[in-house]
Design a protein around this motif. Structure first.
Motif, short mmCIF file in Angstrom:
data_model
loop_
_atom_site.label_atom_id
_atom_site.label_comp_id
_atom_site.label_asym_id
_atom_site.label_seq_id
_atom_site.Cartn_x
_atom_site.Cartn_y
_atom_site.Cartn_z
N VAL A 151 -23.17 16.59 -54.28
CA VAL A 151 -23.45 17.57 -53.22
C VAL A 151 -23.14 18.98 -53.71
O VAL A 151 -23.54 19.96 -53.08
N GLU A 152 -22.45 19.07 -54.83
CA GLU A 152 -22.09 20.40 -55.35
C GLU A 152 -23.00 20.84 -56.50
O GLU A 152 -22.71 21.80 -57.20
N ALA A 153 -24.14 20.14 -56.67
CA ALA A 153 -25.04 20.42 -57.79
C ALA A 153 -25.46 21.89 -57.86
O ALA A 153 -25.47 22.50 -58.93
N LEU B 14 -17.16 22.36 -65.18
CA LEU B 14 -16.18 21.34 -64.80
C LEU B 14 -15.63 21.72 -63.43
O LEU B 14 -15.13 22.82 -63.24
N HIS B 15 -15.77 20.80 -62.46
CA HIS B 15 -15.28 21.07 -61.11
C HIS B 15 -14.26 20.00 -60.74
O HIS B 15 -14.55 18.80 -60.81
N LEU B 16 -13.06 20.44 -60.35
CA LEU B 16 -11.96 19.51 -60.07
C LEU B 16 -11.24 19.91 -58.79
O LEU B 16 -11.34 21.05 -58.34
N HIS B 17 -10.48 18.94 -58.25
CA HIS B 17 -9.63 19.21 -57.08
C HIS B 17 -8.17 18.86 -57.41
O HIS B 17 -7.55 18.08 -56.69
N PRO B 18 -7.59 19.38 -58.47
CA PRO B 18 -6.23 18.95 -58.86
C PRO B 18 -5.18 19.41 -57.85
O PRO B 18 -5.27 20.51 -57.31
N ASN C 71 -8.86 25.85 -50.07
CA ASN C 71 -8.86 24.51 -49.44
C ASN C 71 -9.89 23.57 -50.06
O ASN C 71 -10.52 22.77 -49.37
N HIS C 72 -10.06 23.66 -51.37
CA HIS C 72 -11.05 22.78 -51.99
C HIS C 72 -10.71 22.47 -53.47
O HIS C 72 -10.40 21.34 -53.79
N GLY C 73 -10.77 23.46 -54.37
CA GLY C 73 -10.55 23.15 -55.78
C GLY C 73 -10.98 24.28 -56.69
O GLY C 73 -10.93 25.45 -56.30
ZN LIG Z 1 -15.44 19.72 -54.78
#
Ligand SMILES: [Zn+2]
Length: 349
Positions: free
Chosen positions: A98-100, A112-116, A174-176
């Motif tokens: 959904v984040e394409a 690179l997309h992360l939610h650490p 509130n996401h990453g």
């Molecule tokens: Zn995300």
């Protein structure tokens, strides 16, 4: 095409539980006008060539030339349909992350997309924006919390257009986090650099692992909620948040979309055993005892507990940045009704 570099760093970061929990996070690579982005419902740590969806980058970015309805459901339905139209032939059975479109905005080859939890300690904190500026200057862009899907993409597009230098790192409140780089080594440098700066700020580290015995209320919870799988956590950090109603406050509301997807939007605080008879949430904090995570399957209970641990980590890290800042209720309600997240949940069971 050769996706070996993309597969390499997807697996590398995907296998690191400090960086990726459950299905969160995604990666991409661009080559000759084609973007290969992680498919929805696949796990980074298990990445193979087939995990990625090939998309026509120009067509995908053409979404910004389209008119979109203002009504939520109609807008998001059109957005998902338009993303799907940008898939290359042969990709019909895959669904892009959904984040394409957010990946597509970065000019760099790799994203690179992360939610650490550590990074979300900052993005979910009261002083997040100020601390982002103080710690990273203008090298890191801050995007305020907003509705995912088309709205977030449009806000990020406007920020990218307004910037006079290439954007490499974006923090989403509130996401990453998003990192863009032209080499896999540079991705590691950006990620490690940010983790090191944030680690240096932390004084209190969460201890969320627990092998404590459940105190004997599992059947009561099964009866009250209909959920058959019950996990329990009495780690030092869980006991800290279970000490009383005020102590529990930092983890009573969701910090990010992952928590809503895997735990549901509500956390229940129970002061006594009797309150458990009216249990009505997947996450229940029992005063003085610990925290329960419930699910319809072993996997959903495990995912729920994983995100409970994540919330405890985020709340603890956020103490270094002025204390926690959960999502606004309006945003929580939007995500609860969001078709795309419900898809991710349905494939994660
Ligand atoms: Zn995300």
């Amino acid at each position: 095409m050769n996706l070996s570099s993309l597969i390499y760093f997807s697996r590398l970061y995907g296998a690191n539980t400090e960086l990726v929990t459950c299905g969160g996070g995604n990666t991409s690579m661009k080559e000759n006008g084609v973007m290969y982005v992680k498919g929805s419902g696949t796990a980074l740590k298990d990445a193979v060539t087939e995990s990625f969806v090939a998309m026509d980058l120009n067509k995908l970015l053409g979404i910004f030339d389209e008119e979109y309805p203002t009504e939520d459901a109609a807008r998001e339905a059109k957005f998902v349909a338009d993303c799907a139209k940008a898939k290359l032939p042969g990709q019909e059975n895959k669904r892009p992350s959904v984040e394409a479109l957010l990946h597509g905005l970065f000019p760099q080859k790799y994203v690179l997309h992360l939610h650490p939890a550590l990074i979300n300690g900052l993005t979910c904190s009261a002083n997040g924006k100020e601390m982002c500026e103080k710690l990273f200057g203008d090298s890191v862009l801050w995007v305020p919390a907003c509705r995912p899907g088309y709205t977030l993409a449009k806000i990020m597009k406007d920020i990218f257009d307004a910037s006079d230098k290439p954007i490499k790192t974006v923090l989403l409140e509130n996401h990453g986090v998003f990192f863009g780089a032209n080499t896999v080594d540079d991705l590691a440098i950006h990620l490690n650099g940010m983790m090191n700066v944030l680690n240096a700020m932390i004084t209190d580290y969460p201890q969320v692992d627990s092998d404590a015995e459940e105190p004997g209320y599992a059947d009561l919870l099964r009866k009250a909620t209909g959920k058959q799988f019950v996990l329990f956590n009495a780690s030092p950090t869980a006991l800290k948040y279970a000490a009383g109603k005020e102590a529990a406050k930092p983890i009573m509301k969701p910090f990010n979309p992952d928590q809503i997807v895997y735990c549901g939007p509500k956390v229940m605080y129970a002061a006594t055993k009797n309150a458990l008879e009216k249990a009505n949430a997947n996450v229940i904090i029992l005063k003085g005892k610990g925290i329960y995570a419930l699910g319809d399957s072993a996997k959903s209970a495990f995912n729920c507990m994983t995100l409970v641990k994540d919330a405890m980590k985020v709340a603890t890290y956020a103490e270094a940045f002025g204390g926690e800042k959960p999502m606004d209720q309006e945003l929580v309600d939007f995500i609860v009704g969001w078709e795309v997240e419900s898809y991710r949940k349905s494939v994660s069971k």
